[in-house]
Design an enzyme around this catalytic site. Sequence first.
Site, PDB file in Angstrom:
ATOM      1  CD  GLU A 198       1.651 -28.191  12.006  1.00 51.06           C
ATOM      2  OE1 GLU A 198       2.140 -29.294  12.309  1.00 51.06           O
ATOM      3  OE2 GLU A 198       0.856 -28.052  11.065  1.00 51.06           O
ATOM      4  CG  ASP A 255      -1.062 -31.378  12.925  1.00 53.53           C
ATOM      5  OD1 ASP A 255      -1.281 -31.513  14.149  1.00 53.53           O
ATOM      6  OD2 ASP A 255      -1.665 -30.563  12.189  1.00 53.53           O
ATOM      7  CE1 TYR A 289      -4.064  -1.578  -0.346  1.00 57.60           C
ATOM      8  CE2 TYR A 289      -3.417  -2.901   1.548  1.00 57.60           C
ATOM      9  CZ  TYR A 289      -4.271  -2.667   0.486  1.00 57.60           C
ATOM     10  OH  TYR A 289      -5.311  -3.498   0.247  1.00 57.60           O
TER      11      TYR A 289
END
Lengths: 626, 370
Positions: free
Chosen positions: B204, B256, B111
Site C-alpha cells: 500500500e 495497513d 485543460y
Amino acid sequence: MSSIKEKFNQISPSEFFYSNRDLAGFSNPTRSLYTAVREFVENALDACDQKGILPDVHLTIKAVDPDKPDPKPYILTVKDNGPGVDAKHIPLAFGTVLYGSKFGLKQARGMFGLGATMAILYGQITTNKPVIVKSSTDAKIQNQFEILLDIQKNKPVIQKHTTKEISKKGLSVSICLEGDYSKAGNKIRDYVYETSLITPYATITFDDPKGQKFHHPRFVKEIPPPPTIIRPHPHGIDVERIRRMIVESQFEIPTIDDLMIEKVRKDLGLSKQNLSFTAIMTKAKKKWKNLSRQVRVVIALLSFLKMDFEKLSKIRIEDLDVPNKKLHYWDFGDSQSKTVDMDPESQYYKQLTNTVQGEPLTTFLTKRFQRVGPTTAVKFAEFAKFKPEKRMGTLTNQELVNLSDSLQKFDDFMAPDSSCLAPLGEEPLEKGIKKFFNPDFTAVVQRPASAYSGFPFIVEMGIAYGGDIKSGGPHVYRYANRIPLLYDEGSDVVLKVVNDTDWGRYKVKGDPPFIIVSHICSTRIPYKTAGKENVADRQEIERELRLALQFLSRKLAAFMSKKGQAEMAKKRANLYAKYIPMIAEFCTELAGKKKEPNYKKILEGLEPVEVKTEKTVKEEKPIESK
Amino acid sequence: MKASEKKAKEISKKAKEKQKTILESLKSHGAKIYEDLENGQFPKFSIPSRSVGNIVYDKKLRQYILGNSTALRSAKNSAQLRSFTQLMWLAFFANRLTQEKKSSTLRDVYYSSQAFAIEFDDQSESDNIIVDLEAVTSRPREDFHIFPEERSSIFGDLNIEYTIPGYEGKKMNLSNHPDGYSIGPSLTTAELVDTSAEIVIAIEKGGLFTRFVEEQVDKKFKSIIINTGGQAPRSTRTLLKRLHDEMGLPVIILTDGDVYGEHIAMVIKSGSANAAHLRELTVPDAKWVGVWATDIEKYKLPTIPMTESDIKRCYDLQKDPRYESGIWKKELQVFLRLKRKAELEAFAKYGLTNITDKYLPQKLELAKSL
C-alpha cells in the site's frame, strides 16, 4: 352661497385664510409656487372641461430679477382658451375669497375656486402687486383688470380696467409672488408632465424661468363626457343641507300687485278681456297644465276669494291659515280686514297647502334626491317613523335631526348615481400610458362606480411594464379628479394598497421596470389634509383600489409568464444553436466522415420565439385645436 | 521461436485487435450521431444507468456490475445538451488519442477541453464525463489513453518491450532502477516479455516499497514489488491483472491494518462499485495477507484507536456482499471488536527489518494455503 358666507361673518374670509394659509398649501416659497401653479392650471382645465373645449393651457413662470438668489419674486401666468369670465364677475371672482362658479355637486378638480384666490392673496401678501386678469368671453373684446384685495373687508380694489379688441376667447391670470423655483422646479415639471398624462386631450405648455420650454401636445382629440350636476344622495347629507333644501322647496305666497295680475292675465290669454270670476276659473281649468306655479297659486287664491281681476287688484293677502282653513285679506276699497273659508276638499286648497307647508316627505325624497323612487320613499318613511304625507315645512328641529339620522342609516337606497363623475376612460388612459412610457405591456381597468358615505366614486387604474420605464418599480402615479398627487406619498391609500401586494406572486421580481397609474374620481375625494396630496384610506375606496390592482396584476402575471416562457424558448434555441454545430463537428471526425452532417434542418425547426410586445400604439400626430 | 516469444507475439496481436475494436466502437457511436443529424433528428444514445439502484453484485464474476437499466441521453433535452456535447467532444478527443497513440491524464483532458471551447466547470465535471464514456463503451479510460495523475510504481526482474510510438521494440528490465518505475501508459501498454519472479507483492505504501527494494525482497522472495500508493489506480490494477493472467504470477497484497487497507485489497481483487461499468480490472485470485486485525493481537502491534469514520466504514462494508464470508468477514468483525488499527510501520517496534525478515516470510507461507 350666502349661507356659507354667514359662517365667517365675524371676520372676513380673506382674513381667515390670510391667517390660515398653511392649510391651503401656502406654507413656504417652494410649496406656494407649486400650489399656485396647480390652482391656476386646474382652474383653466376645469373651465374648459365644463364647456367641452379642448384645453390649450400655457403656463409661464418668469423671475422678476433673474440674478437674485431664491427665494425671490416670480411672475406666474396661466393662459387658457376657455370660456373666459364675464367682465362684471371678474372683480368679485378674483378680488374676494369664497367666490366662484363651482358650487354644484359634481366632480371637478377644485371646489369653489378658493385655491386660485388663495394664490392671489398669497401673491399680494408677499409682493404687494395686483393680480392681472385678461378675459374674453366673445372672442371680440378683452377686458383687462388689475385688482388688489382688501383683506379686512374681503372686497376687490380695482386699480385699472381697460378693454381691447381680440380674436380669441379665454382667460389669462397673472400674479407676482415670492417663490423658490430652484427647489420647486422638479415638482412643477413633474406636475405638468403628469397632468398631461391624465389630461391627454389637453395641450399644456410650460415656459420655465430658465428659458426651457416643456410642450405636451394633446394626443387624444375627444374630450371625455363632462360630468352632470346631480341631486344629492340621501347618504351624503346632513341636517343643514336638508334645512336648505326645504327652504328651496317652499314658495312664498306671491305678492299680488298689478305686475302679477298682468302676468296672470297674459298667461291665461286674457290680457285684453275682462271676464267674470266664473269665466276666469273655467279658462284657468283649461289651461291649468301649462300654468306656472306662481300663476296657479294666484288662481287658487282667487277660487276662494271669488273675485275678478278688477276686484283682485284692490285687496292684499294678509294671511293664509291653512290649519284653520281660513284666508285673511285686506280690502282697500272697504279699508277693513276680511276672512273667507277655504274648502279643504277643493283641489285649490291642496295647491295652497303645498305652497305653504312644503311638499309631503315622499315627494320631497323622490324629487330632491337621486335614486329614490316612490316605493323606496314610502319604505323609508316607515323606517324613519314618519307619515309619508308629512309636510316638510312642518318638521320641528328634532324631527329634522331624526330625519337626517334615518337617511344615513337606511340601507335600501340605491347606490349613488355616478353620472356626476368624469373618469378619463380606459382607452384614453391606455393611450396616455403607451405614449408616455412606450411599454412592452399595458393593461387598464375602470371599476364600476361605488360609493362611500353617499359620495360616488370610480377607480381607474393602469399598469405598464418594460419599454422606456426605468427599473426600480413599481413607480406609482397617483391621481384624484385628474389632479396628480405629488406630495405625502407615504401616507396615501394607493401606496398602501400597492405596498401590500406581494409582487413575487405575480412573477414580478427584482428591480422591475413597471408603473402603476391610479385615478380616483369622486364628488368628494377624502383627502387627509387640506393640501390635497394624499387620499385617506376609506374602506370602500381601498377595496376598489385593491380589486383594480388585483385585476391588473393578474394580467401582468400572465404577460410575465408568457415573457418568461418566450425568454426560455429563446434561451433554449440559443443553446441548440451553440451546441448542435459542435456535436456535428465532433461526430464527423468520429464517424470518419469528411463533410459535416446537415444539422441546419434541426435548428431551423427551432426559430427563436420573439417576446410578443404590445407596442401597437401608432404614434399620433399632435392635434392642435383650431 | 521460443514459447515466450510466440506468446508475446500473440499478446501484441491481441493488443492491436483491442485497439481496433475500441476505435470501431467509437466510430460506430459517432456514425449513429452523424446519421441522426443528417436525418434532421436530435441525436440520442442510451447509457447504462450508474445510479445506486442499478449497481448489483455478480457472484459469478465476483465483482459489482451494472444492471440492465439504461438512461437515454438526447440532444433535444436542453438540460442534457451541454453534457451531451461534452461527451461527444470527449469521444472525439479519445478517438484522436487512441488513433495517434498519445496519452493524456484526467487533468490534461480537463485543460484540453478549453482549446475546443468546451466548458467544464471544474475537473470533477470532466472526470464525470470520462466515466460516462467508459459506461457507454464499457471500456476503461486507460483504453482511450486517459490516465490518472497519480502514479504507482513497480520494481523487480521483469523484462518488457514498449509498444508506444517512438519506443517500439525497446526493451527494459524493471530491476535496473532502485527507485522503481512509475506505472504509466507506456508501461501499461508494454508487452510483458519474461520474468524470473514467482509472485507479485502489492504493497500500500511508498515507504515500505522502498524498504522492500532495499531489503532485496525481489531477490529473496523472487517477487515483483508494486507500490499501489493507497487505493490502486486503474493502470496498476490492469498491470496486476496482466501479470497474473499473462505471466501466471500469483498476487498478494499487504496493506495497513485497518478497514481501509482491507478494502484496498478487496478493490484489487474484485473491483469497486464506482467502476461497476467496467470489467477486466479485477484480479479475483489476489490474496490479502495482512495486516489483518487478528495480526494486531497476534503480533502485539502498537495501535491507535479507530476514528468514528473508520468504525462507520466497518459497518458500511458489512453490508457489502463480498464481506459476507471468509477472512473478509472475520477481520472486519475483529476490527470492530478492537476498535483499534495498526500501520504497516508498526513492525518497526521490533526492528526496521522485522517486517521483511519475520512477518513477510510467514505471510508468504500462509498465502499458499489461502
